[in-house]
Design a protein around this motif. Sequence first.
Motif: not given
Length: 381
Positions: A125-137, A140-149
Amino acid sequence: MKSLRHAVAFAVPAVVAAGIAAGAAVLATARRVVTPSVRRNDTQILAVDTGAQTIELSRTPDTELPGRYGLFTTGTYGYVKLGAVLSADRTRVRRKLLTQIEPGARVDRDAAFSGWYHVTPSELHLPWESVLIGSPAGPCPAWFFPADSSTWVIQVHGRGTLRSECLRAVPVMHALGLPTLVVSYRNDGEAPRSRGGSYALGASEWRDVDAAIGHALRHGAERVVLMGWSMGGAIVLQTAVSSGHRDAIAGIVLESPVVDWRTVLRFQARESGLREPLPGLAMSALGNTFLARLSGAEEAIPFDRLDMVARASELSAPILILHSEDDGFVPADASHALAEARPDLVTMPEFRVARHTKIWNYDQDGWTAAIDQWMTAKGLA
């Protein structure tokens, strides 16, 4: 003389056959180390009471633990959440169900006990989004949970698991105001498969985490805290000493980490009933380029490079180690050795009873407080 020739004729093939069998056993053992594992059923469902919403499991060192856990099942439900232990005898444990099982549901007998608890980001129950990390492989799928820091946490899951393993730590970091990136890496079942599809035990996977650091820095992070679970700890430590972004690594949190693979593999071999010299020979095979490839590895496994006790002097960021003395899968010995080698960097509060990667489940308050106090004391939150 004739009898001697007959004896030799029989003995030589027997010796050769024994040597072939021993070699095959060594390679098979080595192959298990680098082959991505699938979830293994480790308990049985003995009864489900849909009226009382309780479940009985065969008793194991894990299923008898107090706290909140999960259970992978087959049938109507793929995963259910478990609460307190209500009763236990020598062979079975009765626990409260936290996922309601309806009358008439089919729940098969074989199951796998889990510390994941949360399976999907939406459960937090937190804000989140799916992102893709461009790696040498590859992406790569990732989940990102935003905050202010501007300090980001990058979490790395362990061997044979998925990103869901890391979700337990997200609310803790979010409460501290820290964005969290939960990443995947090559050959974990979500990220791209490498040419051979095998684990390198951190020796190559760190490059995918390094790519995640680059992603974070390009999207507003000024520094990062790396958190690794089990083999994810080995990957994080390799990132810490190898990354081109190492100056941005402000802290490291290790949950039930692999700090030295030789220590872990010898322990697991003993627990599986394998005796020396087989474990040592398997590691030697994995360290040899030709034999490593016969074992399924893409390259030789650099066990010396993966020994972070021996390389402790190369570490520079503060480290929090969360490791139960009763882990039962990855012994805490190497974690203690690293703490002794770098008392200036390493903080290691004591945890007992909890099993591998299950400290949150067993002692959520203590686990959360350890992270919160350390992050605050190090100026990371």
